[in-house]
Write an enzyme that holds these catalytic residues in place. Structure first.
Site, PDB file in Angstrom:
ATOM      1  N   ASP A   1      -4.125  -3.685   3.480  1.00 21.66           N
ATOM      2  CA  ASP A   1      -5.215  -4.310   4.222  1.00 21.66           C
ATOM      3  C   ASP A   1      -6.511  -4.334   3.427  1.00 21.66           C
ATOM      4  O   ASP A   1      -6.825  -3.396   2.695  1.00 21.66           O
ATOM      5  CB  ASP A   1      -5.476  -3.548   5.533  1.00 21.66           C
ATOM      6  CG  ASP A   1      -4.386  -3.778   6.554  1.00 21.66           C
ATOM      7  OD1 ASP A   1      -3.783  -4.853   6.520  1.00 21.66           O
ATOM      8  OD2 ASP A   1      -4.151  -2.885   7.384  1.00 21.66           O
TER       9      ASP A   1
ATOM     10  N   ARG B   1       0.822  -1.211   0.000  1.00 19.25           N
ATOM     11  CA  ARG B   1       0.000   0.000   0.000  1.00 19.25           C
ATOM     12  C   ARG B   1       0.858   1.265   0.000  1.00 19.25           C
ATOM     13  O   ARG B   1       0.531   2.263  -0.640  1.00 19.25           O
ATOM     14  CB  ARG B   1      -0.913  -0.012   1.230  1.00 19.25           C
ATOM     15  CG  ARG B   1      -1.879   1.167   1.304  1.00 19.25           C
ATOM     16  CD  ARG B   1      -2.957   1.079   0.250  1.00 19.25           C
ATOM     17  NE  ARG B   1      -3.742   2.305   0.153  1.00 19.25           N
ATOM     18  CZ  ARG B   1      -4.698   2.496  -0.744  1.00 19.25           C
ATOM     19  NH1 ARG B   1      -5.001   1.558  -1.593  1.00 19.25           N
ATOM     20  NH2 ARG B   1      -5.357   3.637  -0.780  1.00 19.25           N
TER      21      ARG B   1
END
EC number: 2.5.1.7
Length: 434
Positions: free
Chosen positions: A121, A97
């Site tokens: 996530d 990310r």
């Protein structure tokens, strides 16, 4: 896939020092791309997400030297732009990310960047519109290939402009800011994020030669400069770790001192845990949590049930709502947890219910917790960590529970918490990595 075997029910005791801030690291590390001069960064956490980002920078051609366990020097003197066309880059960036944070620096300094849809996530939709809308206003032109590959390029120098962000995105603000510091003219960013970690980035850029006004507010004014130089930077302690340790102490009835917390930077975190009935003592820059057999959730003045919800800074951080939820399971009283930002972050509560917690999942964003007040202990079960924060919440539950728990997929926890099993074992926890 690794797992933790946890035997709960033990009170912990001792001192623990929080790691450097993960969310700050992902911004600060990418800022080294803005200058050809050396940048030294200390208090870097030794966690999977940060280590993968350092690997990505190295493979892009950034010289990386390790000076100490938590200190590195970076020099982006000869960045290999062609590496962004390689399958290796696509695989690396797509799994992380934090890779999104290279967009602003690369566009600002080199006039182009490309990126696969970043990983991270699975906590709900995390659209990148704010990033790209801001970078386009500065002069970048976005091309979307399919649904998961982005190219952005500037024809000539970026140009300063006024923009009102559609949301106070921390990473969006950081990306736009890092592009704007090398743009021509003045850029104003209204509805900018103003978290302590974003303030840290601003101060680091100013030391590198950037001209930024309004640091700490939601209106940033940036006068573009021709180039930036090197600097030294030390990162803040991780406020999410600090909140996690506060919750751990309360849930397990432990006496713990958290060292070097940079308390003025914690915002509402201490007061929110106090609303759950948790006693906190500030001792200089340390937080001491005494052992408590019981803690009671406050109500509003009219006696109605307390709501704890997340909000952009200076509101309560969404990364700690999972911890607040699990800690409330053994409090006296009832609390409504309202997770506004992500629609999948509360779905781990089914594991807590299986352990004996009394929780009503009202909808994807809200859960009501009826505390057990230590009348009955949670029971150990086998479960899987779905994301970083839920994983640590489940670890806290397991440490308070009766019997043995097994937590699978702990690589998720390792992404955000440095050697957490070893550090908690030093306090008396019974954790074994399988």
């Amino acid at each position: 896939m690794a797992a933790f075997e946890v035997r709960g029910g033990k009170a912990l005791r001792g001192e623990i020092t929080p790691q450097g801030a993960k969310n700050e690291a992902l911004q600060i590390l990418c800022a080294v791309l803005l200058t050809p001069e050396p940048v030294t960064i200390s208090n870097i956490p030794d966690i999977r997400d940060v280590n993968k980002l350092i690997e990505l920078l190295r493979d892009l051609g950034v010289k990386v030297g390790k000076l100490a366990t938590d200190t590195y020097v970076f020099q982006a003197e000869d960045v290999n732009l062609d590496y962004m066309d390689s399958p290796a880059f696509v695989a690396q960036a797509g799994a992380l990310r934090g890779s999104v944070m290279i967009l602003g620096p690369m566009l600002g300094r080199y006039g182009r960047c490309q990126l696969p849809k970043p990983g991270g996530d699975k906590i709900g939709r995390r659209p990148m519109d704010t990033h790209f809308l801001g970078l386009e206003k500065l002069g970048g032109k976005l091309t979307l290939e399919g649904t998961d590959f982005y190219r952005i390029k500037a024809e000539g120098k970026l140009q300063g402009t006024h923009m009102l962000l559609d949301e106070a995105s921390v990473t969006g603000t950081a990306n736009i800011l890092m592009a704007a510091v090398l743009a021509e003219g003045t850029t104003t960013i209204y509805n900018a994020a103003c978290e302590p970690y974003l303030q840290q980035l601003c101060r680091m850029l100013v030391r590198m030669g950037a001209n930024i006004q309004g640091i700490g507010s939601n209106l940033l004014t940036i006068e573009g400069v021709e180039s930036l130089g090197g600097t030294e930077h030390r990162m803040l302690p991780d406020m999410i770790e600090i909140g996690s340790f506060i919750g751990l102490a309360a849930m397990t009835g432990s006496e713990i001192t958290i060292k070097d917390c940079q308390i003025p930077q914690l915002g509402l975190i201490p007061d929110t845990f106090r609303k759950l009935g948790i006693q906190l003592e500030f001792r200089g820059d340390d937080i001491h949590i005494p052992a408590q057999p019981h803690y009671e959730i406050a109500t509003y003045l009219d006696g109605s049930i307390l709501t704890v919800s997340d909000h952009t800074w200076p509101g309560f951080t969404p990364d700690l709502l999972s911890i607040v939820l699990v800690v409330a399971c053994q409090a006296k009283g009832t609390v409504l947890i309202h997770q506004k930002m992500f629609e999948s972050r509360l779905f781990f509560v089914d594991k807590l219910i299986d352990m004996g917690a009394q929780i009503i999942l009202c909808d994807p964003h809200r859960a009501t917790v009826i505390g057990l007040d230590q009348r009955t202990r949670l029971r150990g079960i086998t479960m899987t960590s779905p994301d970083i924060r839920a994983g640590v919440a489940l670890l806290i539950a397991a440490l308070s529970a009766e019997g043995k728990s097994t937590i699978e997929n702990v690589e998720q926890i390792d992404r955000g918490y440095q050697n957490i099993d070893q550090r908690l074992t030093a306090l008396g926890a019974d954790i074994r990595r399988l």
